[in-house]
Design a protein around this motif. Structure first.
Motif, PDB file in Angstrom:
ATOM      1  N   GLY A 170       0.839  -1.192   0.000  1.00  0.00           N
ATOM      2  CA  GLY A 170       0.000   0.000   0.000  1.00  0.00           C
ATOM      3  C   GLY A 170       0.881   1.253   0.000  1.00  0.00           C
ATOM      4  N   ALA A 171       0.484   2.245  -0.741  1.00  0.00           N
ATOM      5  CA  ALA A 171       1.159   3.550  -0.826  1.00  0.00           C
ATOM      6  C   ALA A 171       2.508   3.514  -1.550  1.00  0.00           C
ATOM      7  N   SER A 172       2.818   2.397  -2.197  1.00  0.00           N
ATOM      8  CA  SER A 172       4.082   2.375  -2.955  1.00  0.00           C
ATOM      9  C   SER A 172       3.945   3.144  -4.273  1.00  0.00           C
ATOM     10  N   GLY A 173       2.709   3.410  -4.674  1.00  0.00           N
ATOM     11  CA  GLY A 173       2.503   4.245  -5.865  1.00  0.00           C
ATOM     12  C   GLY A 173       1.921   3.522  -7.066  1.00  0.00           C
ATOM     13  N   LYS A 174       1.227   2.431  -6.838  1.00  0.00           N
ATOM     14  CA  LYS A 174       0.683   1.640  -7.963  1.00  0.00           C
ATOM     15  C   LYS A 174      -0.388   2.413  -8.744  1.00  0.00           C
ATOM     16  N   THR A 175      -1.333   2.974  -7.993  1.00  0.00           N
ATOM     17  CA  THR A 175      -2.391   3.738  -8.668  1.00  0.00           C
ATOM     18  C   THR A 175      -1.785   4.936  -9.389  1.00  0.00           C
ATOM     19  N   SER A 176      -0.806   5.547  -8.757  1.00  0.00           N
ATOM     20  CA  SER A 176      -0.163   6.708  -9.378  1.00  0.00           C
ATOM     21  C   SER A 176       0.530   6.315 -10.681  1.00  0.00           C
ATOM     22  N   LEU A 177       1.164   5.160 -10.697  1.00  0.00           N
ATOM     23  CA  LEU A 177       1.823   4.697 -11.927  1.00  0.00           C
ATOM     24  C   LEU A 177       0.800   4.426 -13.019  1.00  0.00           C
TER      25      LEU A 177
ATOM     26  N   ILE B 229      11.480   7.831  -7.523  1.00  0.00           N
ATOM     27  CA  ILE B 229      12.886   8.261  -7.633  1.00  0.00           C
ATOM     28  C   ILE B 229      13.042   9.776  -7.624  1.00  0.00           C
ATOM     29  N   ASP B 230      11.939  10.490  -7.673  1.00  0.00           N
ATOM     30  CA  ASP B 230      12.052  11.946  -7.453  1.00  0.00           C
ATOM     31  C   ASP B 230      12.453  12.235  -6.012  1.00  0.00           C
ATOM     32  N   MET B 231      12.355  11.219  -5.137  1.00  0.00           N
ATOM     33  CA  MET B 231      12.756  11.397  -3.740  1.00  0.00           C
ATOM     34  C   MET B 231      14.067  10.656  -3.456  1.00  0.00           C
TER      35      MET B 231
ATOM     36  N   GLY C 169      -5.063  -3.246  -4.977  1.00  0.00           N
ATOM     37  CA  GLY C 169      -4.850  -2.574  -3.684  1.00  0.00           C
ATOM     38  C   GLY C 169      -3.811  -3.300  -2.838  1.00  0.00           C
ATOM     39  N   GLY C 170      -2.949  -2.531  -2.203  1.00  0.00           N
ATOM     40  CA  GLY C 170      -1.866  -3.108  -1.407  1.00  0.00           C
ATOM     41  C   GLY C 170      -2.359  -3.939  -0.226  1.00  0.00           C
ATOM     42  N   GLN C 171      -3.576  -3.697   0.198  1.00  0.00           N
ATOM     43  CA  GLN C 171      -4.089  -4.427   1.362  1.00  0.00           C
ATOM     44  C   GLN C 171      -4.566  -5.830   1.010  1.00  0.00           C
TER      45      GLN C 171
ATOM     46  N   PHE D  87      -1.315  12.921 -12.141  1.00  0.00           N
ATOM     47  CA  PHE D  87      -0.754  12.516 -10.858  1.00  0.00           C
ATOM     48  C   PHE D  87      -1.499  13.251  -9.746  1.00  0.00           C
ATOM     49  N   GLY D  88      -1.892  12.509  -8.710  1.00  0.00           N
ATOM     50  CA  GLY D  88      -2.556  13.154  -7.571  1.00  0.00           C
ATOM     51  C   GLY D  88      -1.693  13.017  -6.328  1.00  0.00           C
ATOM     52  N   LYS D  89      -1.511  14.125  -5.637  1.00  0.00           N
ATOM     53  CA  LYS D  89      -0.672  14.069  -4.425  1.00  0.00           C
ATOM     54  C   LYS D  89      -1.406  13.362  -3.284  1.00  0.00           C
ATOM     55  N   GLN D  90      -2.712  13.456  -3.325  1.00  0.00           N
ATOM     56  CA  GLN D  90      -3.519  12.908  -2.231  1.00  0.00           C
ATOM     57  C   GLN D  90      -3.533  11.378  -2.290  1.00  0.00           C
ATOM     58  N   TYR D  91      -3.281  10.753  -1.154  1.00  0.00           N
ATOM     59  CA  TYR D  91      -3.330   9.288  -1.115  1.00  0.00           C
ATOM     60  C   TYR D  91      -4.758   8.821  -0.904  1.00  0.00           C
ATOM     61  N   LYS D  92      -5.221   7.990  -1.812  1.00  0.00           N
ATOM     62  CA  LYS D  92      -6.554   7.399  -1.668  1.00  0.00           C
ATOM     63  C   LYS D  92      -6.381   5.898  -1.842  1.00  0.00           C
ATOM     64  N   GLN D  93      -6.559   5.187  -0.759  1.00  0.00           N
ATOM     65  CA  GLN D  93      -6.291   3.748  -0.795  1.00  0.00           C
ATOM     66  C   GLN D  93      -7.203   3.026  -1.797  1.00  0.00           C
ATOM     67  N   THR D  94      -6.610   2.131  -2.563  1.00  0.00           N
ATOM     68  CA  THR D  94      -7.415   1.320  -3.488  1.00  0.00           C
ATOM     69  C   THR D  94      -8.023   0.158  -2.713  1.00  0.00           C
ATOM     70  N   ILE D  95      -9.324   0.074  -2.778  1.00  0.00           N
ATOM     71  CA  ILE D  95     -10.002  -1.045  -2.133  1.00  0.00           C
ATOM     72  C   ILE D  95     -10.275  -2.087  -3.214  1.00  0.00           C
TER      73      ILE D  95
HETATM   74  N1  GTP Z   1       6.944  11.813  -4.427  1.00  0.00           N
HETATM   75  C1  GTP Z   1       6.246  10.842  -4.986  1.00  0.00           C
HETATM   76  N2  GTP Z   1       5.070  10.475  -4.462  1.00  0.00           N
HETATM   77  C2  GTP Z   1       4.402   9.473  -5.066  1.00  0.00           C
HETATM   78  C3  GTP Z   1       4.874   8.814  -6.228  1.00  0.00           C
HETATM   79  N3  GTP Z   1       3.994   7.871  -6.564  1.00  0.00           N
HETATM   80  C4  GTP Z   1       3.009   7.946  -5.681  1.00  0.00           C
HETATM   81  N4  GTP Z   1       3.229   8.898  -4.774  1.00  0.00           N
HETATM   82  C5  GTP Z   1       2.388   9.280  -3.627  1.00  0.00           C
HETATM   83  O1  GTP Z   1       2.326   8.158  -2.769  1.00  0.00           O
HETATM   84  C6  GTP Z   1       1.028   8.049  -2.203  1.00  0.00           C
HETATM   85  C7  GTP Z   1       0.462   6.677  -2.490  1.00  0.00           C
HETATM   86  O2  GTP Z   1       0.277   6.540  -3.892  1.00  0.00           O
HETATM   87  P1  GTP Z   1      -0.778   5.517  -4.516  1.00  0.00           P
HETATM   88  O3  GTP Z   1      -0.546   5.498  -5.975  1.00  0.00           O
HETATM   89  O4  GTP Z   1      -2.143   5.793  -4.035  1.00  0.00           O
HETATM   90  O5  GTP Z   1      -0.270   4.158  -3.847  1.00  0.00           O
HETATM   91  P2  GTP Z   1      -0.846   2.679  -4.055  1.00  0.00           P
HETATM   92  O6  GTP Z   1       0.331   1.775  -4.136  1.00  0.00           O
HETATM   93  O7  GTP Z   1      -1.813   2.631  -5.175  1.00  0.00           O
HETATM   94  O8  GTP Z   1      -1.577   2.460  -2.664  1.00  0.00           O
HETATM   95  P3  GTP Z   1      -2.755   1.408  -2.293  1.00  0.00           P
HETATM   96  O9  GTP Z   1      -3.996   1.866  -2.988  1.00  0.00           O
HETATM   97  O10 GTP Z   1      -2.883   1.472  -0.804  1.00  0.00           O
HETATM   98  O11 GTP Z   1      -2.317   0.061  -2.739  1.00  0.00           O
HETATM   99  C8  GTP Z   1       0.186   9.173  -2.803  1.00  0.00           C
HETATM  100  O12 GTP Z   1       0.172  10.239  -1.887  1.00  0.00           O
HETATM  101  C9  GTP Z   1       0.950   9.567  -4.052  1.00  0.00           C
HETATM  102  O13 GTP Z   1       0.781  10.928  -4.382  1.00  0.00           O
HETATM  103  C10 GTP Z   1       6.131   9.242  -6.776  1.00  0.00           C
HETATM  104  O14 GTP Z   1       6.656   8.745  -7.767  1.00  0.00           O
HETATM  105  N5  GTP Z   1       6.766  10.256  -6.097  1.00  0.00           N
END
Ligand code: GTP
Length: 288
Positions: free
Chosen positions: A21-28, A131-133, A70-72, A37-45
């Protein structure tokens, strides 16, 4: 239907994106399919779906069905059903979160288990995200590479946030650097390694493209392969005061080059928003 019509029909691939969870799957997936790209984290159910049509060399149209899991779901009843039959798996972790890397063993174990009765095993790509971080990295690049070698995975580093726009020149990114000599030298430095300013796909796109190409046995040319694998961050530039609005769009851009390059430290003198979101900057151009 004529032969040529049949030939031009899309291939369909199921790509599954898994990881903590929160590793960035939805963002990718969102970066790939919607250029957003959304900064806000919204967990995928459960899971989400994305569809995107790409064209591989040889005019091969491919529809990628991206399953964002979803990571969960790790340890849950449905996970092996989601993964079953996937042509490709993107195994995602967050380079700033060591636990997300450690948990890859479990995720990968589940992929193998889910497909053990299947004749074809999915192609698995290890994706180090965020990797931006780089300045907050806790998973060393050699650990990533070792995991790939030990398990026969393809390797990728990306940022869903920036998309890691490679091969763009400063002017294409909206930077106006001519007025300050130090920036000018940096501009020249980057220009030296940059090809002409054509619109090019971003790193996340190239990652998905590469996986699709590998699955279908399509050879990408050398430039396409290099683009998809090389990442260099060049966070830099001391912008003049009157160029605030331009900076906001460009604050996260990266550059591609083939060696370590010394670069200026950023000083966003007029851009408190961008500065707050990106508190630290690399003073070096890093080669992965
Ligand atoms: N700085 C940075 N933040 C990122 C990146 N990718 C994702 N995030 C942030 O990380 C958080 C989690 O991103 P998600 O894409 O929701 O993560 P997820 O893996 O889909 O999470 P689950 O739905 O819980 O499985 C969000 O706040 C994103 O904005 C990235 O490449 N760089």
């Amino acid at each position: 239907m004529s032969d040529s019509e049949e030939e031009s029909q899309d291939r369909q691939l199921k790509l599954v994106v898994i990881g903590d969870g929160a590793s960035g799957k939805t963002s990718l997936a969102t970066r790939f399919a919607q250029e957003a790209f959304g900064k806000q984290y919204k967990q995928t159910i459960g899971l989400d779906f994305f569809l995107k049509r790409i064209t591989l060399p040889g005019n091969l149209n491919v529809t990628l069905q991206v399953w964002d899991i979803g990571g969960q779901t790790l340890g849950g009843k449905m996970l092996d059903k989601y993964v079953y039959g996937a042509h490709g798996v993107l195994l995602v972790y967050d380079i700033t979160n060591y636990q997300s890397f450690e948990n890859l063993e479990d995720w990968f174990g589940m992929v193998k288990k889910a497909n053990e009765e299947s004749q074809v095993q999915p192609l698995v790509c290890l994706v180090g995200n965020k990797i931006d971080m780089e300045h907050m990295r806790t998973v060393k690049s050699d650990k990533h590479q070792r995991f790939c070698q030990e398990n026969g995975l393809i390797s990728q580093f990306v940022s869903a946030k920036t998309g890691d726009s490679v091969r763009s020149r400063p002017e294409a990114l909206g930077c106006r650097t001519q007025s300050v000599p130090r920036e000018r030298s940096l501009y020249l430095l980057i220009s030296f390694w940059s090809p002409p300013p054509t619109p090019t796909p971003h790193q996340v796109f190239l990652c998905f493209q590469r996986v699709a190409a590998e699955i279908l046995g399509v050879k990408l040319n050398k430039a396409e392969m290099e683009q998809s694998q090389m990442i260099v961050k060049a966070e830099l530039v001391n912008y003049p005061q009157d160029e605030g609005p331009v900076r906001q769009d460009t604050a996260q851009q990266s550059k591609i080059c083939s060696r370590v390059v010394k670069a200026d430290i950023v000083n966003y003198s007029q851009d408190p928003v961008a500065r707050a979101a990106n508190p630290q900057r690399s003073s070096m151009c890093l080669v992965q």
